[in-house]
Design a protein around this motif. Structure first.
Motif, PDB file in Angstrom:
ATOM      1  N   THR A  39      11.703  29.993  28.683  1.00 27.68           N
ATOM      2  CA  THR A  39      10.804  30.830  27.872  1.00 27.68           C
ATOM      3  C   THR A  39      10.610  32.200  28.500  1.00 27.68           C
ATOM      4  N   MET A  40      10.346  32.217  29.806  1.00 26.07           N
ATOM      5  CA  MET A  40      10.078  33.493  30.475  1.00 26.07           C
ATOM      6  C   MET A  40      11.351  34.314  30.640  1.00 26.07           C
ATOM      7  N   GLY A  41      12.422  33.684  31.115  1.00 24.64           N
ATOM      8  CA  GLY A  41      13.678  34.418  31.319  1.00 24.64           C
ATOM      9  C   GLY A  41      14.216  34.994  30.021  1.00 24.64           C
ATOM     10  N   GLY A  42      14.153  34.199  28.953  1.00 23.46           N
ATOM     11  CA  GLY A  42      14.624  34.688  27.649  1.00 23.46           C
ATOM     12  C   GLY A  42      13.789  35.845  27.151  1.00 23.46           C
ATOM     13  N   THR A  46      19.589  30.945  24.782  1.00 26.63           N
ATOM     14  CA  THR A  46      20.145  32.013  23.933  1.00 26.63           C
ATOM     15  C   THR A  46      19.807  31.765  22.465  1.00 26.63           C
ATOM     16  N   GLY A  47      19.705  30.477  22.093  1.00 29.10           N
ATOM     17  CA  GLY A  47      19.294  30.138  20.724  1.00 29.10           C
ATOM     18  C   GLY A  47      17.889  30.602  20.424  1.00 29.10           C
ATOM     19  N   VAL A  48      16.984  30.449  21.403  1.00 33.43           N
ATOM     20  CA  VAL A  48      15.595  30.890  21.231  1.00 33.43           C
ATOM     21  C   VAL A  48      15.522  32.415  21.124  1.00 33.43           C
ATOM     22  N   ILE A  49      16.340  33.106  21.929  1.00 30.08           N
ATOM     23  CA  ILE A  49      16.369  34.577  21.859  1.00 30.08           C
ATOM     24  C   ILE A  49      16.760  35.024  20.449  1.00 30.08           C
ATOM     25  N   ARG A  50      17.846  34.427  19.933  1.00 24.51           N
ATOM     26  CA  ARG A  50      18.285  34.790  18.577  1.00 24.51           C
ATOM     27  C   ARG A  50      17.209  34.463  17.544  1.00 24.51           C
ATOM     28  N   LYS A  51      16.605  33.284  17.679  1.00 24.85           N
ATOM     29  CA  LYS A  51      15.571  32.863  16.735  1.00 24.85           C
ATOM     30  C   LYS A  51      14.391  33.847  16.754  1.00 24.85           C
TER      31      LYS A  51
END
Length: 686
Positions: A305-308, A335-340
């Motif tokens: 969570t933090m790194g993304g 990377t999926g969370v970043i895109r989301k």
């Protein structure tokens, strides 16, 4: 006009009035005087058929000169008089707008008979953010020109609108493609003979038939956002007056409300914070000629969570990011969370699809630690454990190129201890992002004992590049913000055992203006953060809750019970645990007053802030206030904990702490700085 920021030049029969008052053409005294003289010149010269007001540099008038607030200059040739003179000119006045027309700048434009602007121009009345309202007829002219709904939105939130929105609302008469001055003069030629002149203050069509319910509906819709603030309601009342009263009477309402706000503590707090935020970027003890290092590529270690969230800040600023994880599953999930997150922002109109793809195109996800070798800055965002951090920094030291900056996102741990395992402690710095890192504006830049000056300068400049507000902190447990949380949490948990409830303590903090109280915050963040993970070892209330899976909102139970929509209700289970703990420790439960909660949870924070100043862990009291407003939601209308302490009176803080000293026990000790300042009648802030 010589020696004035205002100059005039005749273009055939159009008098061009130009402001050159860098950096933002603020409406200081000399500018106001110059505008009045220019209108007088236009009136006196029969050859002049119309006037164009324009500004050189990056922007049209971007508002009042805030540095004049509270000085005699503010009361000379006041802006309300200036705009009335502009509106009263017998010849058409055209405002030619580029950059931003904000506050007093928009009031000048509204007083002009016509307004033209480039497509990139923006318009707003941000005075509400300083705890006041547009006091030069802005609350009366804006609804008459742009309509009541838009005026309410702009005046109560400080929101800026685009030239396209302004044009649709009738706020500007033409969008200019091409050379602004040339086209503004041509527009003035078109309208120079049109009579009667369009007078903003005389317009009635947009205010005369307004349904009165619009105001109460607006209040209800924004009740949560405006809670605690005085200025939004004052703005609403003034705009309401514009729909009920003639202009001259509405202006009197505006003037009365303006003076009430200006003399109130909220305006002082919000204006103090305006300067505090700008002061925070200044680094003590570093020469002005220190040059920052070039940061063209960033590495992030950890895709959680933090790194993304950290990675997103750099991607959004157009800086390539290499993100490293240990397992493919964790990397894909991150990377999926970043895109989301990007796609969710795009759905709200904050990004275009092209911008999302552009940002994602700058991201290089990998399992290869060696891919960090050519990064200019590497930020470690892994588990908060000193042994883990040391192992990582030893590896970074051996892998990453010389001259690169090595940063830790630690929330509490000693940066000097981390730096000591490397061969280049001068290149190590703390970059403490706040969660969610892609949203929260605060960045604590932790200055180690050996951190090089150019590393610190780079960190502060990079913060601006990624749209963060950075504050320099020294090396101590928890730095500035989290260190001040410790006494608050400690006393809050003691108060539970002595007789208070989580709901009572949280209510005191929410009523004070905080977004949530300590136990609501604990449930949101996770009660299990920092828990030793042994359910048989129960030494604290938190241990007891964690042992029975009450880890907070993520488990549907923490200090509160939660329904399927995460709405909290007091928990009988938790109350029984609290009472059992009280009995076990031999604590006799009693009624706890709200005042005692304030003294033991908020006054202790002030005391800790004073210790931070005493030890040189913060550069200035205002930096502490910036941390708490941007990092923890301290209400800006109270100016931050140190400003609030000054307004309460430091002797009152000391007396309150002395009254509770016995109950707080050996965990509490006074800051000598607080005692000294209270004794001398001094303040932390100016």
């Amino acid at each position: 006009m010589t020696d004035s920021p205002i100059s005039t030049q005749l273009h055939h029969d159009i008098l061009v009035v130009t402001s050159n008052n860098p950096p933002v053409n603020a409406l200081g005294l000399a500018v106001r005087q110059g505008l009045v003289a220019a209108i007088a010149e236009a009136e006196a010269n029969d050859a002049v058929k119309a006037v164009v007001i324009t500004c050189v540099g990056q922007t049209f008038f971007a508002g009042a000169d805030v540095s004049e607030f509270g000085t005699p200059k503010a009361f000379e040739q006041m802006l309300p008089t200036v705009v009335d003179i502009i509106e009263g000119c017998s010849k058409p006045v055209v405002s030619a707008i580029h950059g931003t027309a904000l506050g007093g700048g928009l009031e000048v434009a509204l007083a002009s008979h016509y307004r033209v602007a480039v497509p990139t121009a923006k318009f707003g009345v941000p005075e509400v953010k300083l705890g006041i309202l547009p006091g030069a007829g802005g609350t009366q002219r804006l609804p008459r020109v742009a309509g009541v709904p838009l005026a309410l939105e702009m005046a109560t939130t400080g929101k800026m609108i685009s030239a396209k929105e302004a044009s649709a609302a009738g706020l500007i008469d033409r969008i200019i493609e091409g050379d602004l001055l040339q086209h503004a003069v041509a527009f003035a030629e078109e309208v120079k003979d049109i009579r009667p002149l369009p007078i903003s203050s005389a317009k009635q069509d947009k205010v005369s038939s307004v349904d009165p319910s619009v105001f109460d509906d607006f209040r209800k819709a924004n009740a949560r956002k405006f809670k605690g603030f005085d200025a939004p309601e004052a703005n609403i009342q003034c705009i309401e007056a514009a729909t009920k009263l003639p202009y001259a009477e509405g202006v009197n309402v505006e003037r009365t409300k303006f003076m009430e706000l200006m003399s109130g503590i909220q305006a002082k707090a919000q204006q103090y914070f305006f300067f505090a935020e700008r002061k925070a970027s200044k680094i003590d003890g570093i020469a002005d000629d220190v040059k920052p290092r070039a940061i063209n590529k960033v590495g992030v270690l950890g895709a959680g969570t933090m790194g993304g969230g950290i990675a997103m800040n750099f991607l959004s600023a157009g800086i390539p990011v290499t993100i490293v994880e240990m397992a493919q599953e964790a990397l894909d999930r991150g990377t999926g969370v970043i895109r989301k997150n990007y796609e969710a922002s795009a759905a709200k109109g904050r990004f275009t699809t092209e911008q999302v793809e552009g940002a994602m195109g700058l991201l290089s996800p990998t399992l290869d630690f060696g891919a960090l070798a050519d990064c200019d800055l590497v930020i470690e965002a892994v588990y908060e454990n000193m042994d883990v951090k040391k192992e990582i920094f030893t590896k970074l030291d051996a892998t990453v190129k010389q001259g690169a900056i090595l940063a830790s996102n630690t929330s509490y741990l000693n940066i000097d201890e981390i730096a000591a395992v490397t061969s280049r402690p001068q290149d190590v710095v703390g970059l403490h992002f706040f969660s969610p890192a892609n949203v929260m504006k605060l960045l604590e830049v932790v200055r180690g004992a050996k951190t090089a000056d150019d590393v610190l300068v780079t960190a502060m400049q990079l913060a601006k590049r990624i749209k963060k507000v950075a504050v320099v902190a020294g090396v101590c447990y928890g730095f500035i913000g989290n260190r001040m949380l410790i006494p608050r949490h400690r006393e809050a948990e003691k108060l539970l055992l002595e007789g208070a409830t989580p709901a009572q303590i949280d209510k005191v903090h929410v009523d004070f203006g905080m977004p949530m109280g300590p136990f609501q915050m604990g449930d949101l963040a996770g009660v299990d953060i920092g828990w030793h993970r042994d359910p048989t070892r129960i030494e604290t209330l938190r241990d007891a809750l964690c042992a029975i899976d009450r880890w907070g909102q993520k488990k549907g139970a923490g200090f509160y019970d939660y329904d399927d929509k995460r709405r909290p209700t007091p928990s009988p289970v938790v109350q029984q645990i609290i009472e059992d703990f009280s009995a076990k420790k031999g604590i006799e439960r009693r009624e706890i007053s709200d005042e005692e909660i304030v003294q033991r949870t908020l006054y202790t924070m002030v005391n800790e802030g004073a210790k931070i100043l005493e030890e040189g862990m913060a550069q200035r009291a205002s930096d502490i206030d910036v941390v708490w407003i941007y990092g923890y939601g301290w209400p800006v209308y109270r100016g931050g904990p140190m400003f609030w302490a000054d307004t309460e009176g430091l002797q009152k803080i000391v007396d309150g702490l002395k009254a509770q000293e016995a109950r707080m026990g050996s965990d509490f000790s006074f800051s000598q700085l607080l005692l000294d300042k209270a004794a001398k009648g001094e303040k932390f802030t100016r």
